[in-house]
Scaffold this motif. Structure first.
Motif, PDB file in Angstrom:
ATOM      1  N   THR A   1       0.845  -1.190   0.000  1.00 21.36           N
ATOM      2  CA  THR A   1       0.000   0.000   0.000  1.00 21.36           C
ATOM      3  C   THR A   1       0.880   1.240   0.000  1.00 21.36           C
TER       4      THR A   1
ATOM      5  N   ALA B   1       2.713   3.426 -12.102  1.00 17.36           N
ATOM      6  CA  ALA B   1       1.514   2.815 -12.666  1.00 17.36           C
ATOM      7  C   ALA B   1       1.176   3.435 -14.021  1.00 17.36           C
TER       8      ALA B   1
ATOM      9  N   HIS C   1      -2.221  -1.167 -10.032  1.00 16.83           N
ATOM     10  CA  HIS C   1      -2.875  -0.633  -8.840  1.00 16.83           C
ATOM     11  C   HIS C   1      -4.315  -1.111  -8.838  1.00 16.83           C
TER      12      HIS C   1
ATOM     13  N   PHE D   1      -0.361  -1.762  -4.654  1.00 16.23           N
ATOM     14  CA  PHE D   1       0.454  -1.610  -5.854  1.00 16.23           C
ATOM     15  C   PHE D   1       1.340  -2.841  -5.992  1.00 16.23           C
TER      16      PHE D   1
END
Length: 251
Positions: free
Chosen positions: A28, A51, A58, A63
């Motif tokens: 996270t 990302a 994500h 992630f």
């Protein structure tokens, strides 16, 4: 380097990438912030940038790095001739001794595998080019640390979290420095189940044509099959032969 030449944003992005690993495949924003010691907002921007560029996925909370990140490591392996030169020799060595053989380089407090020929899996983790292990308790790591000036080796040990992976793991800095001195004198390192129970390994330095240590070679074997006391008798000469054959080919 001048301060104006340092790109802090790029450096923070690299720290975020390094936060992911075998035991932390999904993180996270808060977990990345803690791991990197960045503030939450900076960690968030770095993750969202990764990302957007396709280097991370994500799902709304977590992630995770994508296969695209392998391009970064592949660039090194492709641009460096050493893995391509060493691999055929490792393949032949592995077939000769019927054990796994590897080559690695030192990167800070860790070793990075650059080539490997595996007979069978002798560790619980799957080692391959790009895999990392702590230098202080790996045979190749100790060979590479022993090749450094004593104070530099001591400094690297001081930066290392010296944890015991098994009851055999040496974690006392003074004891490790004594071990490095012995390796420096004898020219090889043997590990007796310090990284993982059931695994013994032996390593030698790989020097280039100018006599500089640029990597290490090793052979790993199940302890139930070959004891630590037998490693040198069985595998030291084959390793030295490979290192000698490679020396004139390396710059």
């Amino acid at each position: 380097m001048r301060e104006t030449d340092f790109v802090s944003g790029f450096a923070r992005g690299l720290k975020v990438i390094e936060a992911f690993g075998e035991t932390t495949p999904k993180l996270t924003i808060a977990e990345v912030a803690r791991a990197t010691e960045l503030d939450r907002a900076t960690a968030r921007r770095c993750l969202l940038t990764l990302a957007e560029l396709g280097y991370a996925d994500h799902d709304g909370k977590f992630f995770a790095l994508t296969p695209k990140i392998l391009r970064l490591g592949h660039a090194y392996l492709s641009a460096t001739p050493l893995p391509h030169i060493v691999q055929p020799f490792l393949d032949k060595l592995s077939e000769e001794v019927h054990q796994s053989a590897s080559a690695s380089v030192l990167d800070g407090t860790e070793i990075v595998y650059i080539a490997r020929a595996s007979q069978k899996r002798v560790m619980s983790i799957n080692l391959m080019p790009g895999s990392r292990l702590p230098a202080y308790c790996a045979s190749m790591g100790r060979v590479l640390l022993a090749a450094l000036p004593e104070e530099e080796a001591r400094e690297l040990l001081g930066k290392t979290v010296l944890k015991a992976f098994t009851p055999n793991t040496k974690t006392n800095p003074a004891e490790l420095m004594q071990e490095l001195a012995r390796i420096r004198s004898e020219g090889f390192a043997v590990i007796d189940q310090e990284l993982e129970l059931g695994l013994c390994s032996i390593a030698v330095p790989l020097t280039n044509d100018r006599g500089r240590v640029i990597a290490a070679l090793n052979i790993g074997a199940p302890a139930a099959q070959v004891s630590a006391g037998e490693m040198a008798e069985r595998y030291l000469q084959p390793l030295k032969t490979v290192a000698k054959s490679l020396k004139p080919m390396l710059r």
